[in-house]
Design an enzyme around this catalytic site. Structure first.
Site, mmCIF file in Angstrom:
data_model
loop_
_atom_site.group_PDB
_atom_site.id
_atom_site.type_symbol
_atom_site.label_atom_id
_atom_site.label_comp_id
_atom_site.label_asym_id
_atom_site.label_seq_id
_atom_site.Cartn_x
_atom_site.Cartn_y
_atom_site.Cartn_z
ATOM 1 N N HIS A 218 94.410 -57.015 156.252
ATOM 2 C CA HIS A 218 93.647 -56.255 156.968
ATOM 3 C C HIS A 218 91.997 -55.737 156.282
ATOM 4 C CE1 HIS A 218 96.716 -54.666 159.719
ATOM 5 N NE2 HIS A 218 97.493 -54.995 158.538
ATOM 6 N N THR A 246 94.857 -63.317 157.536
ATOM 7 C CA THR A 246 95.254 -63.701 159.302
ATOM 8 C C THR A 246 93.840 -64.106 159.925
ATOM 9 O OG1 THR A 246 96.293 -62.729 161.261
ATOM 10 C CG2 THR A 246 94.900 -61.112 159.904
ATOM 11 N N LYS A 249 93.331 -60.813 163.311
ATOM 12 C CA LYS A 249 92.748 -59.277 163.323
ATOM 13 C C LYS A 249 91.201 -59.283 163.389
ATOM 14 C CE LYS A 249 97.107 -57.928 161.292
ATOM 15 N NZ LYS A 249 97.885 -57.502 162.399
ATOM 16 N N THR A 279 104.669 -76.758 165.753
ATOM 17 C CA THR A 279 103.628 -77.414 166.282
ATOM 18 C C THR A 279 102.329 -76.781 165.614
ATOM 19 O OG1 THR A 279 105.171 -77.752 168.076
ATOM 20 C CG2 THR A 279 102.598 -77.468 168.219
ATOM 21 N N THR A 364 108.167 -48.622 160.996
ATOM 22 C CA THR A 364 106.945 -49.087 160.485
ATOM 23 C C THR A 364 106.437 -48.151 159.418
ATOM 24 O OG1 THR A 364 106.701 -50.028 162.499
ATOM 25 C CG2 THR A 364 104.876 -49.881 161.303
#
Ligand code: PLP
Length: 408
Positions: A218, A246, A249, A279, A364
């Site tokens: 983040h 990542t 995002k 893959t 969460t």
């Protein structure tokens, strides 16, 4: 005979009974008009909405630089990678993107995975095979993918209270001095918007001979002069052994990665099943991410705009007594404190105001801290913000949700 269907149905009912049954919003993001999207209602009719909970924090998912690179890659190389990285799936975009990511984080090497989740799970579990006897020290609010990787490895693990370095030190002190150790933590915690004490954690890691593993999911694209994250902002990239990020995002595409020393990255490349037996990312995704990272290295003004928008939204909500949780980042969490109200407010925002923010409920976040989590981007303009604050003000009264005094 075993009644499989009723087992599944009762699992669903347990969730529904707690008021946290999840319903997808069926959206089509409108290219060139982010954060606008068209929602398809359950009856098939359409509604224009403004998305307030996207993790495409900077709107890079619609940036022409990214779209052009993706279209070009499809035109040149087709759709899929056609294999695992080892068996015909490595393209020039994968190689160039890994080099770009390594450079971003000031590391010798980087390795792509199909998502940030897989990067965390595969790396943290594989490190335990590479370092027998490893003891992992994990922040209590770490993401599910880190927890999955740590558990999967099966090693000794200790959970330290969130951002509590005193607790972390006590646990490190109690462990054998010569055992291999790893501290796993995040920089920006995405549900609260708080930021870890990187310098303090690094100092403890040095003192007790531990590796550091930092999830910057983040933060990449958003913090630091070239956007490499909080470790860059704090001048600590060199001190962190493994940085994980990542591409899904702020980078606006999809995929995950780690960056670290050449030996570490090579070992994970050779040992991690989650890297080897799947893959490779499609060329278009890697080309888009490559263009995005290159763009973000220069995008200082975009980052300033982003922070300014987040500060503006926090101030506007607080001026209405809406309980914004104490975030020091771009994330704007608003406390509702119960799952039923949380869902009710978010349903009404969507149905009556065309404002889409997903309720964030247990598991969460802890029960009693259910919240709405807003992620303003540089593309959320004043009109959108005004509409949001007015609707929130109205619904807070309508649904009888607690306010905070304006001065608080
Ligand atoms: N780490 C953290 C802290 C996250 O919040 C997420 C995503 O939600 C991930 C990792 C996983 O990243 P990705 O969405 O790329 O799988």
């Amino acid at each position: 005979m075993f009644d499989y269907q009723s087992a599944f149905e009762s699992a669903v009912e347990r969730v529904r009974g707690e008021g946290r049954y999840r319903v997808f919003a069926d959206l089509k993001r409108v290219r060139g008009a982010f954060p606008r999207a068209v929602r398809r209602r359950p009856d098939g009719s359409e509604q224009d909405v403004v998305v307030w909970c996207s993790n495409d924090y900077l709107g890079m998912g619609q940036n022409p630089v990214v779209l052009d690179a993706m279209q070009q890659a499809i035109a040149e190389a087709g759709a899929g990678a056609g294999g695992t990285r080892n068996i015909s799936g490595t393209t020039r975009w994968h190689v160039d993107l890994e080099a770009e990511l390594a450079d971003w984080h000031g590391k010798a090497a980087a390795l792509l995975f199909t998502s940030g989740y897989v990067a965390n799970e595969a790396t943290l579990s594989t490190l335990q095979r590479l370092l027998p006897g490893l003891i992992v020290f994990s922040d209590s609010l770490n993401h599910a993918s880190m927890i999955a990787g740590i558990r999967h490895g099966g090693c000794e693990r200790h959970i330290f209270a969130h951002n509590d370095l005193e607790h972390l030190e006590n646990l490190l002190k109690a462990a054998p001095a010569d055992a291999p150790k790893l501290i796993a933590f995040e920089s920006v915690y995405s549900m609260d918007g708080d930021i870890a004490d990187l310098a303090g954690t690094v100092a403890l890691a040095r003192k007790y001979g531990a590796l550091t593993y930092l999830d910057e999911v983040h933060a990449v694209g958003l913090y630091g002069d070239r956007g490499a994250g909080i470790a860059e902002r704090e001048g600590l990239m060199e001190e962190i052994d493994i940085i994980e990020g990542t591409l899904g995002k702020a980078i606006g595409v999809m995929g995950g990665y780690i960056a670290g020393s050449a030996a570490l990255v090579d070992a994970i490349r050779l040992w991690a099943p989650g890297f080897i037996f799947t893959t490779a990312l499609p060329p278009a995704l890697t080309a888009g991410a490559l263009a995005s990272v290159r763009y973000l290295k220069q995008a200082r003004n975009l980052r300033l705009d982003h922070q300014a928008r987040a500060a503006e939204l926090k101030a506007r909500l607080m001026s209405q007594g809406i309980p914004v949780m104490p975030s020091v980042s771009h994330i704007v969490p608003v406390l509702v404190g119960d799952p039923v109200h949380c869902k009710m407010v978010s349903d009404l925002l969507l149905d009556e105001h065309g404002i889409y923010v997903q309720p964030i409920n247990y598991p969460t976040v802890p029960k009693g801290t259910e919240r709405l989590r807003f992620t303003p981007s540089p593309d959320h303009d004043d009109g959108m913000m005004e509409a949001l604050v007015t609707a929130m003000d109205r619904l807070w009264t309508h649904c009888n949700v607690a306010r905070r005094p304006a001065a608080a």
